[in-house]
Design a protein around this motif. Structure first.
Motif, PDB file in Angstrom:
ATOM      1  N   VAL A  47      41.367  44.621  39.187  1.00  0.00           N
ATOM      2  CA  VAL A  47      40.127  44.447  39.927  1.00  0.00           C
ATOM      3  C   VAL A  47      39.087  45.494  39.534  1.00  0.00           C
ATOM      4  CG1 VAL A  47      40.898  45.880  41.880  1.00  0.00           C
ATOM      5  CG2 VAL A  47      39.217  44.061  42.262  1.00  0.00           C
ATOM      6  N   ASP A  48      39.530  46.677  39.104  1.00  0.00           N
ATOM      7  CA  ASP A  48      38.585  47.741  38.730  1.00  0.00           C
ATOM      8  C   ASP A  48      37.783  47.398  37.479  1.00  0.00           C
ATOM      9  OD1 ASP A  48      39.492  49.206  40.851  1.00  0.00           O
ATOM     10  OD2 ASP A  48      40.831  50.478  39.681  1.00  0.00           O
ATOM     11  N   TYR A  49      38.240  46.425  36.702  1.00  0.00           N
ATOM     12  CA  TYR A  49      37.574  46.086  35.444  1.00  0.00           C
ATOM     13  C   TYR A  49      36.558  44.949  35.595  1.00  0.00           C
ATOM     14  CZ  TYR A  49      40.716  49.068  32.763  1.00  0.00           C
ATOM     15  OH  TYR A  49      41.387  50.156  32.246  1.00  0.00           O
ATOM     16  N   VAL A  50      36.519  44.332  36.769  1.00  0.00           N
ATOM     17  CA  VAL A  50      35.640  43.176  36.948  1.00  0.00           C
ATOM     18  C   VAL A  50      34.178  43.554  36.761  1.00  0.00           C
ATOM     19  CG1 VAL A  50      34.803  41.490  38.629  1.00  0.00           C
ATOM     20  CG2 VAL A  50      37.254  41.942  38.432  1.00  0.00           C
ATOM     21  N   GLU A  51      33.730  44.553  37.486  1.00  0.00           N
ATOM     22  CA  GLU A  51      32.315  44.930  37.442  1.00  0.00           C
ATOM     23  C   GLU A  51      31.931  45.549  36.105  1.00  0.00           C
ATOM     24  OE1 GLU A  51      29.163  47.789  39.901  1.00  0.00           O
ATOM     25  OE2 GLU A  51      31.145  47.318  40.740  1.00  0.00           O
ATOM     26  N   VAL A  52      32.788  46.429  35.573  1.00  0.00           N
ATOM     27  CA  VAL A  52      32.418  47.133  34.339  1.00  0.00           C
ATOM     28  C   VAL A  52      32.376  46.191  33.142  1.00  0.00           C
ATOM     29  CG1 VAL A  52      33.311  49.334  35.156  1.00  0.00           C
ATOM     30  CG2 VAL A  52      34.823  47.798  33.874  1.00  0.00           C
ATOM     31  N   GLU A  94      35.743  36.159  41.590  1.00  0.00           N
ATOM     32  CA  GLU A  94      35.770  34.720  41.321  1.00  0.00           C
ATOM     33  C   GLU A  94      34.989  34.371  40.050  1.00  0.00           C
ATOM     34  OE1 GLU A  94      35.151  36.132  44.211  1.00  0.00           O
ATOM     35  OE2 GLU A  94      37.009  35.559  45.260  1.00  0.00           O
ATOM     36  N   ASP A  95      33.914  35.117  39.799  1.00  0.00           N
ATOM     37  CA  ASP A  95      33.103  34.860  38.604  1.00  0.00           C
ATOM     38  C   ASP A  95      33.871  35.181  37.331  1.00  0.00           C
ATOM     39  OD1 ASP A  95      30.547  34.332  37.186  1.00  0.00           O
ATOM     40  OD2 ASP A  95      30.671  36.476  36.721  1.00  0.00           O
ATOM     41  N   ALA A  96      34.829  36.109  37.404  1.00  0.00           N
ATOM     42  CA  ALA A  96      35.601  36.490  36.214  1.00  0.00           C
ATOM     43  C   ALA A  96      36.587  35.399  35.792  1.00  0.00           C
ATOM     44  CB  ALA A  96      36.356  37.791  36.479  1.00  0.00           C
ATOM     45  N   ILE A  97      37.004  34.561  36.744  1.00  0.00           N
ATOM     46  CA  ILE A  97      37.988  33.523  36.438  1.00  0.00           C
ATOM     47  C   ILE A  97      37.389  32.519  35.460  1.00  0.00           C
ATOM     48  CG2 ILE A  97      39.550  31.808  37.403  1.00  0.00           C
ATOM     49  CD1 ILE A  97      40.004  34.724  38.322  1.00  0.00           C
ATOM     50  N   GLY A  98      38.125  32.247  34.391  1.00  0.00           N
ATOM     51  CA  GLY A  98      37.673  31.298  33.372  1.00  0.00           C
ATOM     52  C   GLY A  98      36.873  31.937  32.251  1.00  0.00           C
ATOM     53  N   GLN A  99      36.475  33.219  32.416  1.00  0.00           N
ATOM     54  CA  GLN A  99      35.752  33.925  31.363  1.00  0.00           C
ATOM     55  C   GLN A  99      36.738  34.440  30.303  1.00  0.00           C
ATOM     56  OE1 GLN A  99      32.469  33.979  31.355  1.00  0.00           O
ATOM     57  NE2 GLN A  99      32.222  33.095  33.398  1.00  0.00           N
ATOM     58  N   GLU A 100      36.207  34.892  29.185  1.00  0.00           N
ATOM     59  CA  GLU A 100      37.050  35.417  28.113  1.00  0.00           C
ATOM     60  C   GLU A 100      36.815  36.911  27.927  1.00  0.00           C
ATOM     61  OE1 GLU A 100      36.269  33.105  24.603  1.00  0.00           O
ATOM     62  OE2 GLU A 100      37.842  31.644  25.108  1.00  0.00           O
ATOM     63  N   VAL A 101      37.895  37.603  27.570  1.00  0.00           N
ATOM     64  CA  VAL A 101      37.807  39.021  27.232  1.00  0.00           C
ATOM     65  C   VAL A 101      38.453  39.224  25.868  1.00  0.00           C
ATOM     66  CG1 VAL A 101      37.789  39.876  29.600  1.00  0.00           C
ATOM     67  CG2 VAL A 101      39.969  39.495  28.457  1.00  0.00           C
ATOM     68  N   GLY A 123      43.111  35.381  36.381  1.00  0.00           N
ATOM     69  CA  GLY A 123      43.282  36.019  37.673  1.00  0.00           C
ATOM     70  C   GLY A 123      42.783  37.451  37.662  1.00  0.00           C
ATOM     71  N   VAL A 124      42.610  38.001  38.871  1.00  0.00           N
ATOM     72  CA  VAL A 124      42.213  39.401  39.054  1.00  0.00           C
ATOM     73  C   VAL A 124      43.241  40.021  39.994  1.00  0.00           C
ATOM     74  CG1 VAL A 124      40.456  40.971  39.929  1.00  0.00           C
ATOM     75  CG2 VAL A 124      39.777  38.883  38.723  1.00  0.00           C
ATOM     76  N   SER A 125      43.825  41.140  39.566  1.00  0.00           N
ATOM     77  CA  SER A 125      44.913  41.750  40.339  1.00  0.00           C
ATOM     78  C   SER A 125      44.419  42.907  41.181  1.00  0.00           C
ATOM     79  CB  SER A 125      46.021  42.241  39.402  1.00  0.00           C
ATOM     80  OG  SER A 125      45.547  43.261  38.544  1.00  0.00           O
ATOM     81  N   GLU A 126      45.019  43.030  42.390  1.00  0.00           N
ATOM     82  CA  GLU A 126      44.772  44.171  43.255  1.00  0.00           C
ATOM     83  C   GLU A 126      45.647  45.336  42.805  1.00  0.00           C
ATOM     84  OE1 GLU A 126      42.582  44.563  45.396  1.00  0.00           O
ATOM     85  OE2 GLU A 126      42.204  42.808  46.643  1.00  0.00           O
ATOM     86  N   ALA A 127      45.293  46.537  43.270  1.00  0.00           N
ATOM     87  CA  ALA A 127      46.151  47.692  43.031  1.00  0.00           C
ATOM     88  C   ALA A 127      47.397  47.545  43.890  1.00  0.00           C
ATOM     89  CB  ALA A 127      45.421  48.986  43.375  1.00  0.00           C
TER      90      ALA A 127
END
Length: 431
Positions: A170-175, A182-189, A209-213
């Motif tokens: 989850v810490d990497y979503v904004e950076v 939710e916006d990160a789902i389906g995107q590519e890295v 998916g986005v994982s919690e700590a």
């Protein structure tokens, strides 16, 4: 007198001496309240531990490696082995032989092993959004089928999918430039890594998916599916000398836990005889869970002591009630009420007092526990998303009420038996 009449009469007689009964209920309330909160504490912590276990691995998986050779600084220099894997924990250095294909075949042949797969350790240099931006250092964990990442959004990686998938922390979503989880789902890295020749390589994956700590720290690393792990490992080992790309520090062994603890221990012993050490998820976190259970057990013991003390209050209350109602008991028996129903009348009073005290204690305990747990979740334990420090299960709550009612019934048997034994003639003469 019918059973329903006995119950109705017992309930009506409970508050003949309101002050005495209320004080007895208050004593039961304290014990039931304490037992409810401590049981909820154990339930909440163990539930979070179970979530953490799911993040570490499945319950049908063992991590297997060659048995380590340990040495300390006092042992002197050790001869260099280019093929060995060395780790250091404090003053202790562990040297482990790598797992080879021959080792995998040997492990697979051991009775009780359902399947065995090598653990591919991935070392990536950075991750960045597919459309560019600032790269950030990140680690990539091993995602074993059966594991469950604690998700803030999205879904678990699909181990059977052919395309590369990843769950990012989850810490990497904004950076990485995503507006929300939710916006990160389906995107590519894009993962950047260095192959065996020193050349820079990249691998693209879809964010599912986005994982919690988590308590185990899995929320701080990316969780790839099998396809992404294989692709990253293939790129990482590109140009490696022959024979070095198919050696591993450890392997994952699947077994059948339904065969029981004895079969699991027998499999560990067989692996040990073959020169391997095997560790299950229960081994990794079992000691911690045992400590928590022991602490909760001690707290529950204090609550039970309070309930036992309340039991003596019930005995006193009913003995005084029997004494005050001696003539009434004599009249009931003279009118044909049997000793069994007299016993039932007073024991039902005791049980009803226990029910009132436990129901009030459990109800207020749940309200207080929920309020305190919610406050702690947003303050002291804010860094542990998903942790409900005090949680309640219906079965546990009902068990507390039944336990307290049972203690109250047992406490009421002495005065109830005394009432049942009274001679009606003597009772009617009582002043």
């Amino acid at each position: 007198m019918k059973a329903a009449d006995v119950i109705g009469s017992a309930v009506a007689n409970t508050f003949r001496s309101k002050t005495r009964t209320i004080l007895t209920i208050l004593a039961i309330f304290i014990g039931a309240f304490t037992l409810t909160v401590t049981t909820g504490l154990g339930t909440g912590i163990n539930r979070y531990i179970d979530q953490t276990v799911a993040e570490i691995g499945a319950d049908d998986v063992m991590t297997v490696a060659h048995q380590a050779e340990q040495s300390t600084a006092d042992d002197g220099p050790r001869e260099y082995d280019p093929d060995a894997v060395t780790t250091r924990q404090g003053p202790v250095t562990q040297t482990v032989d790598p797992i080879t294909q021959d080792d995998l075949d040997a492990i697979a042949a051991i009775d009780g092993v359902v399947s065995v797969e090598p653990v591919k350790r991935i070392g990536v240099d950075f991750v960045e959004a597919a459309d560019g931006g600032t790269p950030y250092a990140i680690s990539v964990g091993s995602f074993i089928p059966g594991m469950e990442v604690q998700l803030a959004a999205g879904a678990q990686p699909d181990a059977d999918a052919d395309d590369a998938q990843v769950v990012i922390p989850v810490d990497y979503v904004e950076v990485l430039g995503f507006a929300s989880n939710e916006d990160a789902i389906g995107q590519e890295v894009v993962f950047g890594l260095t192959d065996a020749t020193g050349a820079a390589q990249t691998v693209t994956a879809e964010v599912v998916g986005v994982s919690e700590a988590g308590l185990a720290g899995t929320g701080g690393s990316a969780s790839p599916n099998t396809a992404l792990t294989d692709e990253l490992y293939a790129v990482q080992t590109t140009g490696a000398p022959e024979g070095q790309s198919d050696v591993y520090a450890s392997a994952t062994v699947r077994f059948d836990p339904s065969r029981g603890d004895a079969a699991t221990q027998a499999l560990k012993d067989d692996l040990s005889d073959a020169g391997f050490s095997a560790t299950t998820v229960e081994d990794q976190i079992g000691a911690f869970k045992t400590v928590i259970d022991a602490i909760v057990l001690v707290l529950n013991a204090f609550a039970v002591i309070a309930l036992l003390a309340a039991g003596f209050g019930i005995v006193n209350t009913l003995f005084m009630s029997v004494q005050e109602r001696t003539r009434e008991i004599g009249l009931m028996k003279a009118m044909g009420m049997g000793s069994g129903k007299v016993f039932g009348l007073f024991s039902t009073e005791a049980t009803f007092i226990g029910f009132l005290g436990s129901a009030i204690g459990v109800g207020i305990g749940m309200l207080a526990g929920t309020a305190v747990g919610g406050a702690l979740a947003t303050s002291l334990f804010a860094d542990l998303p998903g942790l409900t420090i005090i949680a309640f299960e219906p079965v546990s709550v009902l068990s507390i009420i039944v336990l307290v009612m049972a203690i109250a019934f047992l406490a009421g048997t002495l005065p109830a038996a005394r009432a049942a034994r009274q001679d009606p003639i003597e009772s009617l003469r009582y002043e």
